[in-house]
Design an enzyme around this catalytic site. Structure first.
Site, PDB file in Angstrom:
ATOM      1  N   LEU A  62      20.659  45.250 -32.366  1.00  0.00           N
ATOM      2  CA  LEU A  62      19.552  44.516 -32.986  1.00  0.00           C
ATOM      3  C   LEU A  62      19.235  43.216 -32.248  1.00  0.00           C
ATOM      4  CD1 LEU A  62      17.606  43.946 -35.387  1.00  0.00           C
ATOM      5  CD2 LEU A  62      19.567  43.012 -36.607  1.00  0.00           C
ATOM      6  N   LYS A 125      21.361  40.122 -54.086  1.00  0.00           N
ATOM      7  CA  LYS A 125      22.413  40.086 -55.115  1.00  0.00           C
ATOM      8  C   LYS A 125      22.862  38.652 -55.313  1.00  0.00           C
ATOM      9  CE  LYS A 125      25.695  41.332 -51.508  1.00  0.00           C
ATOM     10  NZ  LYS A 125      26.603  42.348 -51.015  1.00  0.00           N
ATOM     11  N   ARG A 160      19.701  48.958 -40.858  1.00  0.00           N
ATOM     12  CA  ARG A 160      19.416  49.754 -42.060  1.00  0.00           C
ATOM     13  C   ARG A 160      19.825  48.896 -43.259  1.00  0.00           C
ATOM     14  NH1 ARG A 160      20.877  56.132 -41.369  1.00  0.00           N
ATOM     15  NH2 ARG A 160      19.206  56.579 -39.897  1.00  0.00           N
ATOM     16  N   ILE A 161      18.916  48.051 -43.681  1.00  0.00           N
ATOM     17  CA  ILE A 161      19.215  47.050 -44.703  1.00  0.00           C
ATOM     18  C   ILE A 161      19.746  47.656 -45.994  1.00  0.00           C
ATOM     19  CG2 ILE A 161      17.682  45.253 -43.820  1.00  0.00           C
ATOM     20  CD1 ILE A 161      15.606  46.228 -45.861  1.00  0.00           C
ATOM     21  N   GLY A 162      20.770  47.005 -46.517  1.00  0.00           N
ATOM     22  CA  GLY A 162      21.349  47.424 -47.790  1.00  0.00           C
ATOM     23  C   GLY A 162      22.179  48.698 -47.733  1.00  0.00           C
ATOM     24  N   CYS A 163      22.309  49.301 -46.566  1.00  0.00           N
ATOM     25  CA  CYS A 163      22.946  50.613 -46.472  1.00  0.00           C
ATOM     26  C   CYS A 163      24.329  50.587 -45.831  1.00  0.00           C
ATOM     27  CB  CYS A 163      22.044  51.570 -45.701  1.00  0.00           C
ATOM     28  SG  CYS A 163      20.467  51.840 -46.514  1.00  0.00           S
ATOM     29  N   GLY A 164      24.782  49.431 -45.404  1.00  0.00           N
ATOM     30  CA  GLY A 164      26.128  49.337 -44.843  1.00  0.00           C
ATOM     31  C   GLY A 164      27.116  49.096 -45.959  1.00  0.00           C
ATOM     32  N   LEU A 165      27.617  47.893 -46.039  1.00  0.00           N
ATOM     33  CA  LEU A 165      28.584  47.524 -47.073  1.00  0.00           C
ATOM     34  C   LEU A 165      27.991  47.596 -48.475  1.00  0.00           C
ATOM     35  CD1 LEU A 165      30.197  44.465 -45.249  1.00  0.00           C
ATOM     36  CD2 LEU A 165      31.181  46.751 -45.517  1.00  0.00           C
ATOM     37  N   ASP A 166      26.673  47.440 -48.590  1.00  0.00           N
ATOM     38  CA  ASP A 166      26.021  47.446 -49.901  1.00  0.00           C
ATOM     39  C   ASP A 166      25.813  48.847 -50.476  1.00  0.00           C
ATOM     40  OD1 ASP A 166      25.942  44.719 -50.286  1.00  0.00           O
ATOM     41  OD2 ASP A 166      24.000  44.492 -49.295  1.00  0.00           O
TER      42      ASP A 166
END
Length: 195
Positions: A62, A125, A160-166
């Site tokens: 990125l 969050k 990929r926002i929100g799709c890793g640890l979240d």
């Protein structure tokens, strides 16, 4: 001809009601996008639709994108940024006190101006150990889109926002991005970087 019994009629009625309720929950969770009933343009029957055509995905780092492209990622309102890609943003751009001082709550976006670009911190969050919702992500994306429009941002790069640890589902997030950044709503182009 078979005539349904009272029990069968009641069962069919309950199944239809439960199916409708599930669809309403799915649509609400996806920010108003029913990803299971998205219609394809004429001539594309049978094509795979896993997000909007305005969201381009590329392989790579990125932080190697053009210096003129703005960046975005998700954080908590406490701006801890201690894990995942957030640590790379924290190390590269710093200014955590400035992010916190903006006082954004879930559904908002904190913004830093860094040279020719903006860096967007989507507050999805309250605390770092919480998980975001599709609603908070959608609200944050809307706030970011509005800022992009007001400030002439035309290119936006993000993971990929929100799709890793979240742990949000990429298919649903991509559908939300497609809705928020559709060509009919904005001229901002989205590029998703995957390692």
């Amino acid at each position: 001809m078979l005539i349904p019994t009272v029990f069968e009629s009641s069962l069919h009625s309950r199944v239809a009601r439960n199916t409708a309720t599930a669809a309403q929950h799915r649509i609400r969770a996806c920010g108003g996008v029913d990803i299971c009933r998205t219609r394809l343009p004429l001539g594309m029957a049978g094509a795979r639709l896993d997000g909007a055509e305005c969201v381009k995905e590329v392989q790579g780092d990125l932080f190697t994108c053009s210096e003129s492209s703005s960046l975005a990622h998700c954080i908590s309102a406490d701006a801890r940024m201690g894990k995942g890609i957030a640590t790379a943003f924290k190390k590269k751009f710093g200014r955590v006190h400035e992010i916190r001082s903006q006082g954004q709550k879930p559904g908002g976006v904190a913004v830093l101006k860094c040279g020719d670009r903006f860096v967007y911190y989507l507050v999805t969050k309250e605390k770092f150990y919480h998980k975001p919702t599709y609603e908070s992500l959608t609200s944050s994306l809307e706030a970011m889109r509005d800022h992009c429009e007001r400030n002439g941002v035309r290119e936006l790069c993000m993971p990929r926002i929100g799709c890793g640890l979240d742990k949000l589902e990429w298919r649903r997030v991509k559908a939300i991005l497609g809705k928020m950044f559709s060509p009919s709503k904005t001229e901002v182009k989205i590029t998703i970087y995957n390692l």
